[in-house]
Enzyme design. Structure first.
Site, PDB file in Angstrom:
ATOM      1  CB  SER A 111      -0.961   0.004   1.187  1.00  0.00           C
ATOM      2  OG  SER A 111      -2.035  -0.879   0.949  1.00  0.00           O
ATOM      3  CB  ILE A 112       4.428   2.133   0.053  1.00  0.00           C
ATOM      4  CG1 ILE A 112       4.695   1.760   1.522  1.00  0.00           C
ATOM      5  CG2 ILE A 112       5.279   3.346  -0.322  1.00  0.00           C
ATOM      6  CD1 ILE A 112       6.134   1.358   1.806  1.00  0.00           C
TER       7      ILE A 112
END
Length: 503
Positions: free
Chosen positions: A81-82
């Protein structure tokens, strides 16, 4: 002349002090991460920089437990999710070019989008109220179990949905990947590029990120070529487990992410060094205007005027603790691996970590940021609860008791913690297993650990409540009532206890 000599002396001494502080900080960071690794709590990479200069960088342990391939400073890792910060950056770039406003409704760009009240800002801040894509598309995957859905299928699949919003846009906050899959569609619509190609041209290239790429399939379906230098996610099925299983061998995960091959929220593979380049490109204004970035680093206010409960901004998490300045971050997690990018905006400090077999990358990063700023951090300790449970199962109660006594005497290296024992006891109870893995209950061992916790922490109401819960689940009603009664004596507000005891 004396004044000049004095000034030179002061500058020289200041330089020596700065060098000494830098060396001490590096030493402290080395001790911290080495202790984590020795305790089998950290297996991965860490990169820490200040004003763009790397002050600490180290790789620990295996990138692939099966082949014994080691992590290196250039090991590639799924950052999960970065990736959302990439999508947020893309949206802000389009905003800077005047192609959209954050207040624009989604239907302005995607006319078949079924929820008219949702704005781009709602998507960026996870306040849209949209149901998850697996809920929205459940009928599709049930009708065609082997289907592979991509971004282009999302709107077509939900345009006639009758599923209502979970709440009105801006009313609440909940983290959901669907928001960023829709944002990726907006980027594609306005740019004429696939989201992967947009990232390559407008983020990776200007930032100089030459070791970042987008796999053909999201999560757990990497090709042999993609896995060649990859940090492979491994998962411990139970907290007391002494071995790992490859996450891509878990059938539930493989099937789920076979159905949903969406882009925009978690599909990137990168390195810690490339993420530093991304971080520096944000600092240097190569990607987004300063005004847009600052707006992204403010927690989103809900319709009632209050900050959302997570303090989430526009694609970035904002830390509540501003002791050392404004800190923003984004975590990334998949089964068997966690990653995080933490940025102190005021002091221009950066911490980048990934950890295989652990979801604690963010905790380690915050500790690293504190060490970087001279704050004392407790030395990592071994989790005696997990070791006790493992020994209890493999060697028996006598050996487990001996190990616990050793830990009590060695508090510098072992943590005897109420919550740890409670957690491992529930794990032993085996009421459920993650990712639909087979449940392997150990009720006798579980009850023994719950009981032990009441002996270790006799003044805690929660240990009696948990022991009572376990006794109830295993059919020991009379003994359960006694434990609940004890928990109520210590905490008269224990509602669960009153309910079970008929109060």
């Amino acid at each position: 002349m004396k004044t000049l000599k004095f000034i030179c002396l002061i500058l020289f001494l200041t330089s020596l002090l700065q060098d000494a502080f830098g060396q001490n900080t590096s030493t402290q960071l080395q001790k911290y991460f080495s202790a984590l690794h020795q305790n089998q709590q950290f297996n991965g990479n860490v990169l820490i920089a200040e004003k763009g200069k790397v002050v600490f960088e180290q790789a620990y342990g295996y990138a692939d437990f099966d082949s014994k391939r080691l992590n290196t400073l250039s090991t590639e890792v799924p950052i999960a999710s970065i990736t959302k910060t990439f999508t947020a950056t893309a949206i802000l770039q389009l905003k800077d070019k005047g192609l959209l406003k954050l207040t624009d409704p989604v239907i302005k760009f995607l006319p078949d989008f079924p929820y008219a009240g949702i704005t781009i800002r709602n998507l960026l801040s996870h306040t849209s109220g949209m149901p998850s894509f697996d809920v929205l598309l459940d009928s599709v995957t049930k009708a065609r179990p082997d289907t592979v859905l991509t971004n282009k299928d999302l709107i077509a699949g939900i345009k006639n949905t009758k599923i209502p919003l979970n709440y009105q846009p801006g009313e609440k906050w909940n983290y959901d990947n669907t928001n960023f899959a829709v944002l990726a569609l907006i980027v594609e619509k306005l740019s004429g590029l696939s989201i992967d190609n947009y990232f390559k041209i407008h983020i990776l290239k200007p930032a100089g990120m030459t070791h970042t790429f987008f796999p053909a399939f999201t999560f757990y379906h990497y090709s042999e070529g993609e896995k060649k230098n990859l940090a492979i996610p491994y998962f411990k099925p139970y907290s007391y487990s002494d071995s790992y299983i490859r996450s891509d061998s878990i059938l539930f995960l493989a099937k789920y992410w076979h159905n949903y091959n969406f882009r925009g929220f978690g599909e990137t593979i990168s390195t810690t060094q490339d993420l530093l380049k991304y971080d520096q490109a944000l600092y240097n204004g190569k990607l987004v205007s300063e005004a847009s970035l600052q707006a992204a680093f403010i927690p989103y206010r809900l319709n009632n005027g209050e900050y959302n409960r997570a303090w989430y901004g526009l694609g970035w998490q904002v830390d509540r603790d501003s002791t050392f300045g404004k800190v923003v971050n984004h975590t990334g997690g998949i089964a068997g691996l966690s990653a995080v990018l933490v940025r102190n905006i005021n002091l221009h400090q950066t911490v980048i970590i990934y950890s295989i077999g652990s979801d604690n990358a963010h905790i380690y990063a915050i500790d690293a940021m504190n060490i970087l700023n001279g704050r004392r951090v407790a030395a990592p300790k071994k989790n005696i609860a997990n070791l006790y449970a493992a020994t209890l199962l493999t060697t028996g109660p006598k050996a487990a008791a001996s190990l616990l006594e050793k830990a009590k005497r060695d508090t510098a290296n072992y943590a005897v913690n109420e919550d740890d024992f409670n957690a491992v006891a529930y794990d032993l109870l085996g009421s459920e297993a993650a990712y639909q893995l087979p449940v392997v209950p150990h009720p006798i061992a579980a009850l023994a650990v719950f009981k032990l916790n009441t002996e270790l922490f006799p003044t805690s109401w929660n240990v009696y409540d948990s022991y009572g819960d376990a006794l109830r689940q295993t059919g020991h009603k009379a003994e359960a009532i006694k434990m609940y009664q004890k928990s109520i004596e210590l905490n008269p507000k224990n509602e669960d206890g009153w309910v079970f005891c008929g109060g």
